[in-house]
Scaffold this motif. Sequence first.
Motif, PDB file in Angstrom:
ATOM      1  N   ASP A   1       0.856  -1.191   0.000  1.00 20.72           N
ATOM      2  CA  ASP A   1       0.000   0.000   0.000  1.00 20.72           C
ATOM      3  C   ASP A   1       0.883   1.229   0.000  1.00 20.72           C
ATOM      4  OD1 ASP A   1      -2.710  -1.255   0.887  1.00 20.72           O
ATOM      5  OD2 ASP A   1      -1.208  -2.071   2.253  1.00 20.72           O
ATOM      6  N   MET A   2       0.374   2.318  -0.556  1.00 21.52           N
ATOM      7  CA  MET A   2       1.090   3.580  -0.396  1.00 21.52           C
ATOM      8  C   MET A   2       1.017   3.931   1.077  1.00 21.52           C
ATOM      9  SD  MET A   2       0.097   5.803  -3.703  1.00 21.52           S
ATOM     10  CE  MET A   2       0.433   5.134  -5.326  1.00 21.52           C
ATOM     11  N   PHE A   3       2.180   4.111   1.687  1.00 21.71           N
ATOM     12  CA  PHE A   3       2.129   4.252   3.137  1.00 21.71           C
ATOM     13  C   PHE A   3       1.681   5.639   3.576  1.00 21.71           C
ATOM     14  CE2 PHE A   3       7.004   4.870   4.175  1.00 21.71           C
ATOM     15  CZ  PHE A   3       7.100   5.846   3.215  1.00 21.71           C
ATOM     16  N   PRO A   4       1.063   5.689   4.777  1.00 20.41           N
ATOM     17  CA  PRO A   4       0.437   6.926   5.218  1.00 20.41           C
ATOM     18  C   PRO A   4       1.384   7.841   5.989  1.00 20.41           C
ATOM     19  CG  PRO A   4      -0.092   5.187   6.762  1.00 20.41           C
ATOM     20  CD  PRO A   4       0.772   4.558   5.676  1.00 20.41           C
ATOM     21  N   TYR A   5       1.002   9.102   6.008  1.00 17.74           N
ATOM     22  CA  TYR A   5       1.601  10.047   6.931  1.00 17.74           C
ATOM     23  C   TYR A   5       0.853   9.899   8.251  1.00 17.74           C
ATOM     24  CZ  TYR A   5       2.857  14.305   9.261  1.00 17.74           C
ATOM     25  OH  TYR A   5       3.317  15.189  10.205  1.00 17.74           O
ATOM     26  N   PRO A   6       1.558   9.725   9.366  1.00 21.31           N
ATOM     27  CA  PRO A   6       0.851   9.549  10.638  1.00 21.31           C
ATOM     28  C   PRO A   6       0.281  10.870  11.145  1.00 21.31           C
ATOM     29  CG  PRO A   6       3.235   9.418  10.975  1.00 21.31           C
ATOM     30  CD  PRO A   6       3.022   9.598   9.503  1.00 21.31           C
ATOM     31  N   SER A   7      -0.944  11.101  10.784  1.00 23.03           N
ATOM     32  CA  SER A   7      -1.556  12.386  11.112  1.00 23.03           C
ATOM     33  C   SER A   7      -2.147  12.381  12.514  1.00 23.03           C
ATOM     34  CB  SER A   7      -2.625  12.675  10.063  1.00 23.03           C
ATOM     35  OG  SER A   7      -3.740  13.252  10.662  1.00 23.03           O
TER      36      SER A   7
ATOM     37  N   HIS B   1      -9.761   6.071   4.807  1.00 24.00           N
ATOM     38  CA  HIS B   1      -8.352   5.701   4.678  1.00 24.00           C
ATOM     39  C   HIS B   1      -8.112   4.210   4.439  1.00 24.00           C
ATOM     40  CE1 HIS B   1      -7.840   9.641   6.938  1.00 24.00           C
ATOM     41  NE2 HIS B   1      -7.182   9.821   5.806  1.00 24.00           N
ATOM     42  N   PRO B   2      -8.799   3.325   5.196  1.00 26.80           N
ATOM     43  CA  PRO B   2      -8.405   1.917   5.044  1.00 26.80           C
ATOM     44  C   PRO B   2      -8.953   1.217   3.813  1.00 26.80           C
ATOM     45  CG  PRO B   2      -9.860   2.190   6.940  1.00 26.80           C
ATOM     46  CD  PRO B   2      -9.742   3.515   6.298  1.00 26.80           C
ATOM     47  N   LEU B   3      -9.697   1.896   2.956  1.00 25.89           N
ATOM     48  CA  LEU B   3     -10.279   1.219   1.790  1.00 25.89           C
ATOM     49  C   LEU B   3      -9.237   0.401   1.020  1.00 25.89           C
ATOM     50  CD1 LEU B   3     -12.768   0.854  -0.104  1.00 25.89           C
ATOM     51  CD2 LEU B   3     -11.921   2.813  -1.377  1.00 25.89           C
ATOM     52  N   GLY B   4      -8.147   1.055   0.689  1.00 20.30           N
ATOM     53  CA  GLY B   4      -7.094   0.356  -0.059  1.00 20.30           C
ATOM     54  C   GLY B   4      -6.406  -0.688   0.801  1.00 20.30           C
TER      55      GLY B   4
ATOM     56  N   THR C   1       3.034  -5.521   4.422  1.00 18.47           N
ATOM     57  CA  THR C   1       3.214  -4.787   5.670  1.00 18.47           C
ATOM     58  C   THR C   1       2.850  -3.338   5.425  1.00 18.47           C
ATOM     59  OG1 THR C   1       4.714  -4.473   7.545  1.00 18.47           O
ATOM     60  CG2 THR C   1       5.663  -4.177   5.341  1.00 18.47           C
ATOM     61  N   LEU C   2       2.984  -2.504   6.428  1.00 18.34           N
ATOM     62  CA  LEU C   2       2.652  -1.098   6.251  1.00 18.34           C
ATOM     63  C   LEU C   2       3.534  -0.263   7.176  1.00 18.34           C
ATOM     64  CD1 LEU C   2       0.444   0.636   4.701  1.00 18.34           C
ATOM     65  CD2 LEU C   2      -0.710   0.759   6.894  1.00 18.34           C
ATOM     66  N   GLY C   3       4.217   0.704   6.589  1.00 21.82           N
ATOM     67  CA  GLY C   3       5.061   1.576   7.393  1.00 21.82           C
ATOM     68  C   GLY C   3       4.521   2.992   7.406  1.00 21.82           C
ATOM     69  N   TYR C   4       5.369   3.927   7.786  1.00 17.73           N
ATOM     70  CA  TYR C   4       4.921   5.309   7.955  1.00 17.73           C
ATOM     71  C   TYR C   4       5.868   6.289   7.286  1.00 17.73           C
ATOM     72  CZ  TYR C   4       1.749   3.155  11.124  1.00 17.73           C
ATOM     73  OH  TYR C   4       0.769   2.350  11.633  1.00 17.73           O
ATOM     74  N   ASP C   5       5.264   7.176   6.512  1.00 17.71           N
ATOM     75  CA  ASP C   5       6.005   8.229   5.839  1.00 17.71           C
ATOM     76  C   ASP C   5       5.998   9.413   6.798  1.00 17.71           C
ATOM     77  OD1 ASP C   5       7.255   9.660   3.889  1.00 17.71           O
ATOM     78  OD2 ASP C   5       5.472  10.008   2.689  1.00 17.71           O
ATOM     79  N   ALA C   6       6.914   9.408   7.752  1.00  8.91           N
ATOM     80  CA  ALA C   6       6.656  10.177   8.963  1.00  8.91           C
ATOM     81  C   ALA C   6       7.364  11.532   9.079  1.00  8.91           C
ATOM     82  CB  ALA C   6       6.981   9.310  10.178  1.00  8.91           C
ATOM     83  N   PHE C   7       8.263  11.843   8.143  1.00 12.01           N
ATOM     84  CA  PHE C   7       8.770  13.210   8.143  1.00 12.01           C
ATOM     85  C   PHE C   7       7.709  14.096   7.509  1.00 12.01           C
ATOM     86  CE2 PHE C   7      13.278  11.529   8.260  1.00 12.01           C
ATOM     87  CZ  PHE C   7      13.601  12.142   9.460  1.00 12.01           C
ATOM     88  N   GLY C   8       7.785  15.383   7.769  1.00 17.27           N
ATOM     89  CA  GLY C   8       6.828  16.244   7.080  1.00 17.27           C
ATOM     90  C   GLY C   8       6.400  17.427   7.907  1.00 17.27           C
TER      91      GLY C   8
END
Length: 972
Positions: free
Chosen positions: A66-72, A80-83, A104-111
Amino acid sequence: MTNSEKSSSSAAANDYRYSPELAAQLEGKWQQFWNDNGTFHAPNPVGDLAAADGAEIPGEKLFVQDMFPYPSGVGLHVGHPLGYIATDVFARFHRMQGANVLHTLGYDAFGLPAEQYAIQTGTHPRVTTEANIANMERQLGRLGLGHDRRRVVATTDTDYYKWTQWIFLQIYNAWFDESQKKARRIEELLPLLESGEMATKDGRVYSELSEAEKREAIDEFRLVYRSKSMVNWCPGLGTVLANEEVTADGRSERGNFPVFRKQLSQWMMRITAYADRLIDDLELLDWSDKVKAMQRNWIGRSRGAEVDFTAEIGPKVSTKIRVFTTRPDTLFGASYMVLAPEHELVDALVDAGSGSYEGVDERWTYGKSTPAEAVAAYRAAIASKSDLERQENKEKTGIFLGAYATNPVSGEQVPVFISDYVLIGYGTGAIMAVPAHDERDYEFANVFGLPIREVVSGGNIAEAAYVGDGPRVNSANDSGLDINGMEKAEAIATVIEWLQGQGAGEEKIQYKLRDWLFARQRYWGEPFPIVYDADGHAHALPESMLPVELPEVEDYKPVTADPDDADSEPAPPLAKARDWVEVELDLGDGKQTYYRDTNVMPQWAGSSWYQLRYIDPNNSEKFVDLENERYWTGPRPETHGAKDPGGVDLYVGGVEHAVLHLLYSRFWHKVLFDLGYVTSVEPYRRLFNQGYIQAYAYTDARGVYQPAEQVVERDGKFFIPGAGEDGSDLEVFQEYGKMGKSLKNAVSPDDICDNYGADTLRVYEMAMGPLDTSRPWATKDLVGSQRFLQRAWRLVVDETTGELCVTDAALSDDDLKALNRTVDGVTGDYAELRDNTAVAKLIEYVNYLTKTYGSTGAPRAAVEPLALMLGPVAPHIAEELWSRLGHAESLAHGPWPAVDEKWLVDDTIEIPVQINGKVRARIDVATDASREDVEAIARADEKVQAAVENAGGSIFKVIVVPGKMVNLVVKK
Ligand code: ANZ
């Protein structure tokens, strides 16, 4: 009372009913079980995640991402979880069929958000980020996603960004060999320069250069380089912004501060070197045509020519003004030139002119008396405009520079203008204007009263520019060039050849793609592994000095300036960490003082390679082991065709990432491939863009959003009961679109899990429609999915006793037909990401069994496959049913129910019986029935007999068309 409340209150009286409470209990239990047993751990060929016994890995591999999320900070909503659910269904389905699935799923967490929060509150972005990740982990955990949790990474982890910095260094230490069309190591460039086999970029002889000059010459080849480039400088935020972060009216999307175009020395990545490969390799990818077209347009390859016009810039001094054109065939129609206002020759041309506007057409002067004044005023007026705005369709503006240039084919002297519709960053930043055949030039010529000369026939240029095709006209000179009558392609080739002969131009392929501006003046990003010596020379750090960790700073604000001061300079927050910036290092010449680069990388960096780290998340020697990479993403010509580029088998995410993220990661991947670090040519073999879950939002008469969950509908109007000023009902107005906190229509997955259970949520989201379309959320519709699971539950478990209620009855032919058709259909649907139709077939099957066997209990042979087929989409209830049916092993790794083909073919068909040409009856016959049998059945049919009688005669002749019809000829 809502439906969910009804079902939960009745459930309280009955512990064995599939109520939200029971669902919650089962979900917790199975999540714990999967966790404790490492059910979703996918073994690697080598390294710490290899199978414990070192055994060969059975089954095919499948990498689903999955395209990983930004932890908002606001957490997830149900959109969000549809995909994530869809990929989980796909991954679980293949795992049940025996595949070794990496998911698996990670986090794109800089930003920025965490950094902005840090600026406002002083909370370290790491603290905020970690808390947000923990919250999202909890929310996602409830959904029962079958992730290999050992592989979860966050881009902000030090041992993740160490490798982001390492990749940066590989790119920095590489150059693009134009002859081989690939990146090579700088070490391989040195001997070529030293031997003179290759020249420096500016043509000087390398061996004659000083040490410092040599270093600069090499730097010019690097795939990461510093360049003075035009950037969007936002003093109010203290940072440079990407084009996408600037609004159409030239302000920062965040904070709404003015943004100025400014020349700054910046880190760039030479993505343009890969433009051709990025276009050409699209062909190898299983991506939608739409996304491929978006990438192609973004790269924007066009073939044309560069043509030199000459201008006098002093007594006996002339200069060439080079233009880029896709239409050299229209050169005889070029009646003026336009330069971008920032073009480097503007000042020289102004100086070369008479210095005054005396006698010049008023429309050309911008209301000023000299070109110098007009240039200054015009530049000031457009300084804050974005490229996009400058190209908008609006009244054309510009000024005459007071200078003329010579058209190389006609020898004509044409006036030179500047205008904002010509961009500095594209082509050469200058154009030849052909108003007869270019719409923008046509408008400009009309505003400024410039000649419009037809050189392609077929249109009516008195009315509009003619951009269509036709024979060239008015296009010949005395120096051997004559393209009159020629078609476009021939004319273009002829003009280019002539220009080359005259030394006045050459063929040129031009790209819209720009090099990637790679530095941000922020805190919360990856620091650069670069230091400067006392002379300001940049040095790359060796691998042994990685990671370069983010320092603590006093505060996170960039050093902002007066928001309106276009002349201010960026000073990033890292510059405040003085002790960090100044370091004593030994880079081979003994200990010296160096100064760290204070920029950070853009947020795109971490997401440009994360798929590779999922493969080998704990490897401390390498960013990914080549053998593991080859196993998970290497090309598979045997199964995927000779041209297979390799890559992740399925990548799912929103179409908003069709361009930037996917281009950047393709670029990095290709560099890594060229340098031999990966075997796959592309990062993502197959891409699927999911639709969005949308929702109704409601505003009151003032346009203020009101909570959607409180709205009731009456006679086609919408109200919030009791919310009016005097306690009356407040009328609100419905709109449809995004789901979000600010629109007060966000629905939290936590609430849905509480009220219905995760399996119901999963089934509902998958049932809503085809995965690639957007769909409206309606909480009230969840009850349909809930009832479906309740019915399935009752086929196996007695609700009053909690006992297993399946029977050992043999399946009837109808049962076998229903079962095998369902297994066959669902198998195909899951494989093709058609989860909505898979769910529809499962519902149909459950309804059939309920109708056939009553609401409690069904034959074991009918419900065991049902439990298995529920496995991908509703995994918790499926595991529970499977285990209650007496299976000790989890169903996560199968078996998958088999299909008996025999039950898929229709064994009887219905055919019409005609009497004297009119259909009078229909009969059921076996598909392989003989003519005699069919005739006998027809004759025996009651309706047929009655009709024959009605016709008042007897059967004279029988015609049987096997499988189609029977015709009886009846005569008196
Ligand atoms: C003369 C001409 C005649 C053109 C004609 C078009 C039609 P694409 O296809 O997008 O690459 N152009 C070149 N550089 C420009 C710049 N920096 N800013 C704005 N416009 C620029 O577009 C290439 C065409 O866009 C070029 O071909 C040039 O106009 C213009 F009948 O040259 B043409």
